[in-house]
Design a protein around this motif. Structure first.
Motif, PDB file in Angstrom:
ATOM      1  N   LYS A 143       0.862  -1.170   0.000  1.00 55.29           N
ATOM      2  CA  LYS A 143       0.000   0.000   0.000  1.00 55.29           C
ATOM      3  C   LYS A 143       0.904   1.228   0.000  1.00 55.29           C
ATOM      4  O   LYS A 143       1.691   1.417   0.927  1.00 55.29           O
ATOM      5  CB  LYS A 143      -0.913  -0.002   1.218  1.00 55.29           C
ATOM      6  N   THR A 144       0.762   2.053  -1.038  1.00 55.96           N
ATOM      7  CA  THR A 144       1.725   3.126  -1.242  1.00 55.96           C
ATOM      8  C   THR A 144       1.040   4.465  -1.446  1.00 55.96           C
ATOM      9  O   THR A 144       0.166   4.602  -2.313  1.00 55.96           O
ATOM     10  CB  THR A 144       2.598   2.836  -2.488  1.00 55.96           C
ATOM     11  N   HIS A 145       1.444   5.446  -0.652  1.00 57.19           N
ATOM     12  CA  HIS A 145       1.054   6.832  -0.890  1.00 57.19           C
ATOM     13  C   HIS A 145       2.090   7.419  -1.855  1.00 57.19           C
ATOM     14  O   HIS A 145       3.198   7.777  -1.462  1.00 57.19           O
ATOM     15  CB  HIS A 145       1.018   7.617   0.421  1.00 57.19           C
ATOM     16  N   GLY A 146       1.727   7.466  -3.118  1.00 61.40           N
ATOM     17  CA  GLY A 146       2.673   7.894  -4.137  1.00 61.40           C
ATOM     18  C   GLY A 146       2.803   9.400  -4.242  1.00 61.40           C
ATOM     19  O   GLY A 146       1.858  10.146  -3.993  1.00 61.40           O
ATOM     20  N   HIS A 147       3.980   9.852  -4.631  1.00 58.35           N
ATOM     21  CA  HIS A 147       4.281  11.271  -4.824  1.00 58.35           C
ATOM     22  C   HIS A 147       5.312  11.372  -5.940  1.00 58.35           C
ATOM     23  O   HIS A 147       5.762  10.355  -6.489  1.00 58.35           O
ATOM     24  CB  HIS A 147       4.843  11.883  -3.528  1.00 58.35           C
ATOM     25  N   ARG A 148       5.682  12.567  -6.296  1.00 55.90           N
ATOM     26  CA  ARG A 148       6.693  12.748  -7.330  1.00 55.90           C
ATOM     27  C   ARG A 148       7.964  11.990  -6.941  1.00 55.90           C
ATOM     28  O   ARG A 148       8.509  12.197  -5.850  1.00 55.90           O
ATOM     29  CB  ARG A 148       7.010  14.234  -7.527  1.00 55.90           C
ATOM     30  N   GLY A 149       8.419  11.098  -7.816  1.00 54.45           N
ATOM     31  CA  GLY A 149       9.636  10.332  -7.564  1.00 54.45           C
ATOM     32  C   GLY A 149       9.395   8.924  -7.040  1.00 54.45           C
ATOM     33  O   GLY A 149      10.329   8.129  -6.993  1.00 54.45           O
ATOM     34  N   THR A 150       8.158   8.591  -6.648  1.00 53.79           N
ATOM     35  CA  THR A 150       7.867   7.222  -6.219  1.00 53.79           C
ATOM     36  C   THR A 150       8.027   6.273  -7.409  1.00 53.79           C
ATOM     37  O   THR A 150       7.619   6.583  -8.527  1.00 53.79           O
ATOM     38  CB  THR A 150       6.440   7.101  -5.661  1.00 53.79           C
ATOM     39  N   ILE A 151       8.621   5.100  -7.149  1.00 53.23           N
ATOM     40  CA  ILE A 151       8.918   4.137  -8.214  1.00 53.23           C
ATOM     41  C   ILE A 151       8.313   2.793  -7.861  1.00 53.23           C
ATOM     42  O   ILE A 151       8.480   2.304  -6.735  1.00 53.23           O
ATOM     43  CB  ILE A 151      10.446   3.990  -8.394  1.00 53.23           C
ATOM     44  N   TRP A 152       7.602   2.208  -8.818  1.00 49.68           N
ATOM     45  CA  TRP A 152       7.076   0.853  -8.659  1.00 49.68           C
ATOM     46  C   TRP A 152       7.857  -0.068  -9.595  1.00 49.68           C
ATOM     47  O   TRP A 152       7.907   0.162 -10.813  1.00 49.68           O
ATOM     48  CB  TRP A 152       5.590   0.803  -9.012  1.00 49.68           C
ATOM     49  N   LEU A 153       8.459  -1.099  -9.040  1.00 51.39           N
ATOM     50  CA  LEU A 153       9.259  -2.049  -9.809  1.00 51.39           C
ATOM     51  C   LEU A 153       8.503  -3.368  -9.901  1.00 51.39           C
ATOM     52  O   LEU A 153       8.108  -3.943  -8.883  1.00 51.39           O
ATOM     53  CB  LEU A 153      10.617  -2.265  -9.133  1.00 51.39           C
ATOM     54  N   CYS A 154       8.302  -3.839 -11.128  1.00 49.12           N
ATOM     55  CA  CYS A 154       7.640  -5.132 -11.355  1.00 49.12           C
ATOM     56  C   CYS A 154       8.492  -5.951 -12.320  1.00 49.12           C
ATOM     57  O   CYS A 154       8.508  -5.673 -13.527  1.00 49.12           O
ATOM     58  CB  CYS A 154       6.235  -4.944 -11.908  1.00 49.12           C
TER      59      CYS A 154
END
Length: 294
Positions: free
Chosen positions: A68-79
């Motif tokens: 569970k992620t509160h995303g903002h500028r610069g958040t990265i999701w790696l799959c």
């Protein structure tokens, strides 16, 4: 090369894509995502999604992990490629996000050929990364090239793709991976001469960094570092400079239409050529030609 995003981001809107830029080691897309649940998918490519602005909340499940992620500028999701994402829900709009896709086969080639690492040991983590300056840097260069094509953009993206692969393996592997150290010994005179001869003979062809490395009889990663140590410039900077200098010569000595010169050195449009030429030379192609005719 296409990413798997069309099947995955069914609630989003595609803003831009690198499809027409002929990149081989990395594909990029810019998306605006609306709230909603996304379908389960097992990606064939490794995906790095970088949020470019605003705030959002994303919940996803993959590789047995719920995030569970509160995303903002610069958040990265790696799959990583091959890891099934069982559930993804975007709770708040994500108005601007860059998705970079690295195809599994070239990624494995990079591990074996350029980093001397067994791909079987390079299982990347299904991860959320609050911030990573290097990935943000790569994302910014990719965005620049998508928006403002340069004279040797393919070489730039290939070099960035290799560096990004090494970074992911070093920082986000499930097991500890040691990247082999190699010195920045400059290319010797004979190797450099072979590379320069290759560039001269193929200057306006769509060659790759791997072709230059082959001319030097070196791996791509080792060649890139050694070439820079020898010339003070990356292969991208060197080839881009050579192409623009050749364009300058043609502008000053020929009456060939500017659009034809732009196409001859690999630009998809005269507007992109004009932008890159002005950035490098300080004047537009038309102004350069006009100054030569005075």
């Amino acid at each position: 090369m296409l990413g798997h995003s069309v099947d995955k981001y069914v609630t989003g809107r595609l803003l831009d894509t690198s499809n027409d830029l002929r990149w081989s080691t990395l594909h990029a897309e810019r998306w605006s995502h609306m709230p909603g649940e996304l379908p389960s998918l097992t990606p064939r490519d490794t995906e790095i999604a970088v949020q470019l602005g605003g705030r959002t909340f994303v919940e996803r499940v993959g590789d047995g992990r719920r995030q569970k992620t509160h995303g903002h500028r610069g958040t990265i999701w790696l799959c990583p490629a091959g890891i099934e994402e069982n559930y993804i829900n975007i709770a708040d709009p994500m108005v601007d996000c860059l998705h970079m896709f690295m195809p599994a086969h070239p990624f494995e080639q990079t591990m074996l050929r350029d980093l001397d690492i067994d791909p079987a040991r390079c299982e990347l983590r299904y991860d959320v990364i609050p911030q990573d300056p290097f990935i943000e840097y790569v994302a910014s260069r990719v965005l620049d090239e998508m928006e403002h094509e340069t004279a040797a953009g393919r070489l730039l993206i290939e070099t960035l793709g290799i560096a990004l692969a090494a970074h992911l393996v070093h920082r986000y592997s499930a097991a500890t991976i040691r990247i082999p150290e190699s010195g920045d010994k400059p290319l010797d005179r004979r190797r450099l001469e072979r590379v320069e001869n290759y560039i001269t003979a193929h200057l306006f062809e769509d060659f790759a960094v791997a072709d230059l490395a082959s001319a030097a009889c070196m791996s791509v990663a080792h060649f890139t570092r050694s070439f820079r140590a020898a010339t003070g410039r990356t292969p991208y900077e060197y080839v881009s400079g050579r192409r623009l200098e050749r364009a300058k010569h043609r502008l000053m000595t020929e009456d060939t239409p500017i659009s034809e010169i732009a196409a001859a050195i690999g630009f998809s449009s005269q507007a992109n050529f004009t932008r890159a030429f002005r950035k490098a030379m300080g004047v537009t192609p038309a102004q350069m030609r006009a100054s030569a005719q005075k």
